[in-house]
Design an enzyme around this catalytic site. Structure first.
Site, PDB file in Angstrom:
ATOM      1  N   LYS A   9      -4.705   6.307  -7.511  1.00 42.98           N
ATOM      2  CA  LYS A   9      -3.733   5.825  -8.489  1.00 42.98           C
ATOM      3  C   LYS A   9      -4.407   5.621  -9.861  1.00 42.98           C
ATOM      4  CE  LYS A   9      -0.874   3.683  -4.871  1.00 42.98           C
ATOM      5  NZ  LYS A   9      -0.380   2.422  -4.285  1.00 42.98           N
ATOM      6  N   TYR A  49       8.250   8.082  -4.460  1.00 46.71           N
ATOM      7  CA  TYR A  49       8.493   6.764  -3.878  1.00 46.71           C
ATOM      8  C   TYR A  49       9.983   6.523  -3.569  1.00 46.71           C
ATOM      9  CZ  TYR A  49       3.676   5.056  -4.412  1.00 46.71           C
ATOM     10  OH  TYR A  49       2.329   4.863  -4.270  1.00 46.71           O
ATOM     11  N   ASN A 112      -3.522  -1.359  -6.260  1.00 44.54           N
ATOM     12  CA  ASN A 112      -4.313  -1.189  -5.023  1.00 44.54           C
ATOM     13  C   ASN A 112      -4.968   0.184  -4.891  1.00 44.54           C
ATOM     14  OD1 ASN A 112      -2.003   0.199  -4.382  1.00 44.54           O
ATOM     15  ND2 ASN A 112      -1.540  -0.922  -2.505  1.00 44.54           N
ATOM     16  N   HIS A 115      -3.286   5.713  -2.548  1.00 49.66           N
ATOM     17  CA  HIS A 115      -2.160   5.921  -1.628  1.00 49.66           C
ATOM     18  C   HIS A 115      -2.586   6.910  -0.544  1.00 49.66           C
ATOM     19  CE1 HIS A 115       1.682   7.413  -0.054  1.00 49.66           C
ATOM     20  NE2 HIS A 115       1.208   8.622  -0.268  1.00 49.66           N
ATOM     21  N   GLU A 126       4.930  15.048   1.524  1.00 51.59           N
ATOM     22  CA  GLU A 126       4.194  14.739   0.290  1.00 51.59           C
ATOM     23  C   GLU A 126       3.328  15.915  -0.149  1.00 51.59           C
ATOM     24  OE1 GLU A 126       4.177   9.900   1.084  1.00 51.59           O
ATOM     25  OE2 GLU A 126       2.277  10.983   1.191  1.00 51.59           O
TER      26      GLU A 126
HETATM   27  P1  RTP Z   1       1.053   3.589  -0.481  1.00 48.93           P
HETATM   28  O1  RTP Z   1       2.398   4.224  -0.177  1.00 48.93           O
HETATM   29  O2  RTP Z   1       0.783   3.418  -1.954  1.00 48.93           O
HETATM   30  O3  RTP Z   1      -0.079   4.189   0.288  1.00 48.93           O
HETATM   31  O4  RTP Z   1       1.127   2.114   0.047  1.00 48.93           O
HETATM   32  P2  RTP Z   1       1.585   1.620   1.455  1.00 48.93           P
HETATM   33  O5  RTP Z   1       2.185   2.715   2.290  1.00 48.93           O
HETATM   34  O6  RTP Z   1       0.391   0.914   2.014  1.00 48.93           O
HETATM   35  O7  RTP Z   1       2.699   0.599   1.031  1.00 48.93           O
HETATM   36  P3  RTP Z   1       4.253   0.800   0.710  1.00 48.93           P
HETATM   37  O8  RTP Z   1       4.988  -0.287   1.385  1.00 48.93           O
HETATM   38  O9  RTP Z   1       4.680   2.223   0.913  1.00 48.93           O
HETATM   39  O10 RTP Z   1       4.288   0.479  -0.845  1.00 48.93           O
HETATM   40  C1  RTP Z   1       3.923   1.429  -1.795  1.00 48.93           C
HETATM   41  C2  RTP Z   1       3.169   0.780  -2.911  1.00 48.93           C
HETATM   42  O11 RTP Z   1       4.041  -0.119  -3.592  1.00 48.93           O
HETATM   43  C3  RTP Z   1       3.304  -1.217  -4.100  1.00 48.93           C
HETATM   44  N1  RTP Z   1       3.869  -2.450  -3.565  1.00 48.93           N
HETATM   45  N2  RTP Z   1       4.063  -3.511  -4.292  1.00 48.93           N
HETATM   46  N3  RTP Z   1       4.808  -6.086  -5.192  1.00 48.93           N
HETATM   47  C4  RTP Z   1       4.951  -5.780  -3.911  1.00 48.93           C
HETATM   48  O12 RTP Z   1       5.351  -6.570  -3.084  1.00 48.93           O
HETATM   49  C5  RTP Z   1       4.582  -4.438  -3.487  1.00 48.93           C
HETATM   50  N4  RTP Z   1       4.699  -3.965  -2.269  1.00 48.93           N
HETATM   51  C6  RTP Z   1       4.251  -2.699  -2.317  1.00 48.93           C
HETATM   52  C7  RTP Z   1       1.878  -1.046  -3.650  1.00 48.93           C
HETATM   53  O13 RTP Z   1       1.142  -0.421  -4.725  1.00 48.93           O
HETATM   54  C8  RTP Z   1       2.002  -0.108  -2.492  1.00 48.93           C
HETATM   55  O14 RTP Z   1       0.817   0.627  -2.279  1.00 48.93           O
END
Ligand code: RTP
Length: 148
Positions: A9, A49, A112, A115, A126
């Site tokens: 990112k 997303y 973070n 991804h 993707e």
């Molecule tokens: P990613 O898709 O980025 O690998 O992350 P992930 O599967 O671990 O998490 P996901 O639930 O798909 O969320 C995507 C990205 O959204 C941001 N996020 N912010 N503020 C919040 O509560 C929140 N929750 C998620 C994070 O950057 C997350 O990686």
């Protein structure tokens, strides 16, 4: 063999973590099959997303992803989707174990660093979205030293 989509990112690129992150996947024994630096536009970030479009953090997430260039990659190897997620660590860096990328390099969930696809099916989608031109086909000469 299985493939996954990994994106460094904008914060990971700005902080100079690209080499460190690539190194962790390389040293594990996964193969780099696609790599490019991309300045993502809003509509593309929203598409990537799309599953999160109803979440309260969606707009902030899209703004974050378009705030600077990202590194888009395809990595290949045995169980690379699940193992890649383990290398990355839990979504919220407060919960990511030390030794994982987020555990070592991140503090905030909204910064973070990286991804990784969460399933073989999302990896397929993707990779098709980010690499419509396809990815490289090559075989590592070290293959038989990594895989039995
Ligand atoms: P990613 O898709 O980025 O690998 O992350 P992930 O599967 O671990 O998490 P996901 O639930 O798909 O969320 C995507 C990205 O959204 C941001 N996020 N912010 N503020 C919040 O509560 C929140 N929750 C998620 C994070 O950057 C997350 O990686």
């Amino acid at each position: 063999m299985e493939q996954t989509f990994i994106m460094i990112k904008p914060d990971g690129v700005q902080r100079g973590l690209v080499g460190e992150i690539i190194s962790r996947f390389e040293k594990k024994g996964f193969y780099l099959k696609g790599l490019k630096l991309v300045s993502v536009v809003q509509s593309f970030a929203e598409k990537h997303y799309a599953d999160l479009s109803s979440k309260p953090f969606f707009q902030g997430l899209v703004e974050y992803i378009i705030s600077g260039p990202v590194i888009a990659m395809v990595w290949e190897g045995k169980n690379v989707v699940t193992t890649g997620r383990k290398i990355i660590g839990a979504t919220n860096p407060s919960d990511s174990a030390p030794g994982t990328i987020r555990g070592d390099f991140a503090v905030e969930i909204g910064r973070n660093v990286i991804h990784g696809s969460d399933s073989v099916e999302s990896a397929r989608k993707e990779i098709a979205l980010w690499f419509p031109e396809g990815v490289a086909e090559w075989q590592s000469s070290a293959h038989s030293w990594i895989y039995e």
